[in-house]
Design a protein around this motif. Structure first.
Motif, PDB file in Angstrom:
ATOM      1  N   PHE A 125       0.836  -1.199   0.000  1.00 39.28           N
ATOM      2  CA  PHE A 125       0.000   0.000   0.000  1.00 39.28           C
ATOM      3  C   PHE A 125       0.877   1.257   0.000  1.00 39.28           C
ATOM      4  CE2 PHE A 125      -4.097  -2.063   1.434  1.00 39.28           C
ATOM      5  CZ  PHE A 125      -4.890  -1.460   0.475  1.00 39.28           C
ATOM      6  N   MET A 126       1.918   1.243   0.832  1.00 36.46           N
ATOM      7  CA  MET A 126       2.765   2.422   0.941  1.00 36.46           C
ATOM      8  C   MET A 126       3.655   2.599  -0.286  1.00 36.46           C
ATOM      9  SD  MET A 126       2.999   4.961   2.792  1.00 36.46           S
ATOM     10  CE  MET A 126       3.941   6.207   3.657  1.00 36.46           C
ATOM     11  N   THR A 127       3.956   1.528  -0.999  1.00 39.77           N
ATOM     12  CA  THR A 127       4.692   1.654  -2.246  1.00 39.77           C
ATOM     13  C   THR A 127       3.894   2.485  -3.245  1.00 39.77           C
ATOM     14  OG1 THR A 127       5.844  -0.459  -1.934  1.00 39.77           O
ATOM     15  CG2 THR A 127       5.692   0.381  -4.189  1.00 39.77           C
ATOM     16  N   VAL A 159      -8.392  -1.592  -1.718  1.00 39.29           N
ATOM     17  CA  VAL A 159      -7.493  -1.834  -2.845  1.00 39.29           C
ATOM     18  C   VAL A 159      -8.196  -1.539  -4.169  1.00 39.29           C
ATOM     19  CG1 VAL A 159      -7.952  -4.289  -3.280  1.00 39.29           C
ATOM     20  CG2 VAL A 159      -5.645  -3.399  -3.564  1.00 39.29           C
ATOM     21  N   SER A 160      -9.499  -1.807  -4.254  1.00 37.94           N
ATOM     22  CA  SER A 160     -10.246  -1.490  -5.471  1.00 37.94           C
ATOM     23  C   SER A 160     -10.308   0.018  -5.688  1.00 37.94           C
ATOM     24  CB  SER A 160     -11.664  -2.066  -5.389  1.00 37.94           C
ATOM     25  OG  SER A 160     -11.637  -3.469  -5.258  1.00 37.94           O
ATOM     26  N   THR A 161     -10.518   0.748  -4.598  1.00 38.32           N
ATOM     27  CA  THR A 161     -10.560   2.207  -4.686  1.00 38.32           C
ATOM     28  C   THR A 161      -9.219   2.762  -5.143  1.00 38.32           C
ATOM     29  OG1 THR A 161     -12.201   2.261  -2.903  1.00 38.32           O
ATOM     30  CG2 THR A 161     -11.043   4.310  -3.382  1.00 38.32           C
ATOM     31  N   GLY A 170      -8.319   5.068  -0.521  1.00 37.82           N
ATOM     32  CA  GLY A 170      -8.025   3.637  -0.462  1.00 37.82           C
ATOM     33  C   GLY A 170      -6.807   3.332   0.377  1.00 37.82           C
ATOM     34  N   PHE A 171      -5.756   4.145   0.213  1.00 40.39           N
ATOM     35  CA  PHE A 171      -4.531   3.907   0.976  1.00 40.39           C
ATOM     36  C   PHE A 171      -4.769   4.031   2.477  1.00 40.39           C
ATOM     37  CE2 PHE A 171      -1.246   6.196   3.350  1.00 40.39           C
ATOM     38  CZ  PHE A 171      -0.332   5.159   3.507  1.00 40.39           C
ATOM     39  N   PHE A 172      -5.353   5.132   2.927  1.00 35.41           N
ATOM     40  CA  PHE A 172      -5.503   5.341   4.362  1.00 35.41           C
ATOM     41  C   PHE A 172      -6.446   4.323   4.997  1.00 35.41           C
ATOM     42  CE2 PHE A 172      -3.545   9.529   3.694  1.00 35.41           C
ATOM     43  CZ  PHE A 172      -2.714   9.572   4.802  1.00 35.41           C
ATOM     44  N   ALA A 173      -7.497   3.930   4.275  1.00 38.16           N
ATOM     45  CA  ALA A 173      -8.389   2.901   4.806  1.00 38.16           C
ATOM     46  C   ALA A 173      -7.657   1.566   4.929  1.00 38.16           C
ATOM     47  CB  ALA A 173      -9.616   2.753   3.913  1.00 38.16           C
ATOM     48  N   VAL A 199      -0.661  -2.947  -6.228  1.00 35.87           N
ATOM     49  CA  VAL A 199      -2.068  -3.243  -5.947  1.00 35.87           C
ATOM     50  C   VAL A 199      -2.369  -4.711  -6.215  1.00 35.87           C
ATOM     51  CG1 VAL A 199      -4.403  -2.878  -6.844  1.00 35.87           C
ATOM     52  CG2 VAL A 199      -2.982  -0.920  -6.244  1.00 35.87           C
ATOM     53  N   LEU A 200      -1.840  -5.225  -7.313  1.00 34.94           N
ATOM     54  CA  LEU A 200      -2.031  -6.644  -7.634  1.00 34.94           C
ATOM     55  C   LEU A 200      -1.437  -7.524  -6.546  1.00 34.94           C
ATOM     56  CD1 LEU A 200      -2.976  -8.766  -9.679  1.00 34.94           C
ATOM     57  CD2 LEU A 200      -0.752  -8.564 -10.816  1.00 34.94           C
ATOM     58  N   GLY A 201      -0.315  -7.095  -5.981  1.00 42.87           N
ATOM     59  CA  GLY A 201       0.275  -7.848  -4.878  1.00 42.87           C
ATOM     60  C   GLY A 201      -0.630  -7.898  -3.664  1.00 42.87           C
ATOM     61  N   VAL A 202      -1.277  -6.771  -3.323  1.00 38.75           N
ATOM     62  CA  VAL A 202      -2.208  -6.748  -2.179  1.00 38.75           C
ATOM     63  C   VAL A 202      -3.373  -7.697  -2.433  1.00 38.75           C
ATOM     64  CG1 VAL A 202      -3.804  -5.321  -0.843  1.00 38.75           C
ATOM     65  CG2 VAL A 202      -1.579  -4.398  -1.512  1.00 38.75           C
TER      66      VAL A 202
END
Length: 439
Positions: A259-261, A320-322, A348-351, A410-413
């Motif tokens: 996410f942070m990347t 992650v979708s957002t 999306g990131f902060f959530a 994102v795909l990794g998450v």
């Protein structure tokens, strides 16, 4: 990812793998005071103090991010070289957060947070006077190392002092402070840099952090459920090894890093994109773009409600979708579309970060400071990697290159979360026959 919120008993690590890295000096039978809860005495002071600490942390940590085009011009540096003024700070924090968390076990969460914030603020007052890019990067690395005492100690402080049912909401408020700090620092630096230069902008961030540090010092309640201990490196290594051996914790660490990347790549490079064609925005307006951080304040504070309604995996899928939708939308050459994309990426990131970090605190029943520290290490290593790789991708392929890097993360998450869901289903099927036999 396994339902940590509903099967806490199944997530407890083996005692031999999670023994505390300190030797308690107080009796384990001592009476534990009631924990803080919304509406109760001390909860509001605690929330306000940690909110201020969160503001100072992100304002200082990312103080040069919105200024990277100006720093590049001032030192004649490329985007990749200037990005190290951000990556050095986040990388140093990632490396130091684990040993700092061990110190918090000995000296206390509150004491370490106070000391860390004080040192970081003092270094922040020196940063504007850096005579070269090398000196600026070095000072930023020291600042990041000093800030390392805040994140893991804050998470451990909340896990010890706040009732479990209110933990996600309390962590969400701390993360919301991060978003406000990131936003205010960038807006402040953008307009001041346009008027008086980037050095004056960094000085203004230092003064903002001074005010936050004073608020934190006078508002943070004393710890009521902390038991100090003596440092034990062998026990620390054993605790860390136990956490790293836990599959759920490993997945949470990877999710935080990925996410942070995305976030690090997007916000390191966005200034370079908006200052060039076809937007040609001035520095002050680019700084104001970071008003979208307000969305992160809302989404992180709402993480507890998302988990209650969708479950932890459901909340992660939504986050992650957002984020992915925002990345794709930001490819457009219309400013409105780019802004909307940044809104979605930020929300999306902060959530996702609030859900993952609170899951770590609930999963680790022992050595919580070290569990949180490992998460923070992964999280800020992701930031360093995202900032540097995002700048390299931008140099190689423009904004589309940076977006491609974000979509890979994102795909990794998604892959990790899907795998966690499959593992959870298999575990439930395995437990059903056992429960039937016992009945």
């Amino acid at each position: 990812m396994p339902p940590a919120s509903t099967k806490a008993s199944t997530l407890t690590l083996d005692a031999s793998a999670t023994s505390s890295p300190v030797v308690p000096v107080a009796s384990a039978a001592a009476t534990v005071p009631d924990r803080l809860e919304p509406g109760g005495p001390g909860y509001r002071r605690m929330s306000f103090a940690l909110f201020a600490a969160g503001v100072a942390t992100f304002a200082l940590l990312y103080s040069t991010q919105a200024l990277l085009p100006a720093v590049s011009a001032g030192f004649g540096a490329t985007a990749g070289q200037a990005s190290w003024t951000v990556s050095a700070a986040t990388g140093a924090l990632a490396l130091c957060v684990l040993p700092m968390s061990a110190l918090s076990e000995r000296f206390g969460r509150r004491q370490l947070m106070t000391a860390s914030l004080t040192v970081a603020v003092l270094v922040g007052l020196l940063v504007p006077f850096a005579p070269s890019l090398g000196w600026l990067i070095a000072l930023r690395a020291v600042q990041g190392a000093a800030l390392a005492g805040l994140p893991a100690s804050a998470m451990a402080y909340l896990a010890e002092e706040v009732r479990p049912k209110a933990l996600v909401a309390a962590i969400g408020l701390f993360v919301a402070g991060n978003s406000i700090g990131g936003m205010s620092g960038r807006i402040l630096t953008g307009w001041i840099a346009q008027l008086w230069g980037w050095r004056a902008a960094l000085g203004a961030v230092g003064l903002l952090a001074v005010a936050c540090a004073v608020v934190f010092h006078f508002m943070i309640p004393k710890a009521r459920n902390f038991t100090p201990g003596t440092l034990n490196p062998k026990a620390l290594a054993k605790t860390v090894g136990g956490h790293l051996a836990d599959p759920l914790l490993r997945r949470l660490y990877a999710i935080g890093a990925l996410f942070m990347t995305v976030f690090g790549a997007v916000y390191t490079v966005i200034g370079y994109r908006l200052i060039g064609e076809p937007f040609n925005l001035p520095q002050g307006v680019i700084g104001s773009i970071f008003l979208v951080y307000l969305v992160g304040t809302v989404s992180s504070a709402a993480a507890g409600r998302l988990v209650a309604r969708l479950g932890r995996r459901g909340a992660l899928y939504l986050a992650v979708s957002t984020t992915a939708a925002g990345l794709l939308l930001s490819l457009a050459d219309q400013l409105a579309a780019v802004l909307l994309g940044l809104v979605l990426i930020t929300a999306g990131f902060f959530a996702g970060h609030a859900v993952a970090s609170s899951s770590v605190s609930r999963t680790a029943t022992k050595g919580r400071a070290q569990a949180s520290a490992l998460y923070q290490s992964a999280y800020y290593l992701g930031s360093s990697a995202g900032g540097t790789l995002g700048a390299i991708a931008f140099h190689a392929g423009g904004w589309a290159g940076t977006v491609s890097l974000g979509l890979l993360a994102v795909l990794g998450v998604v892959s990790i979360t899907l795998y966690g869901s499959r593992v959870a289903r298999a575990e439930r099927r395995r437990l059903v026959p056992v429960a039937s036999v016992q009945n």
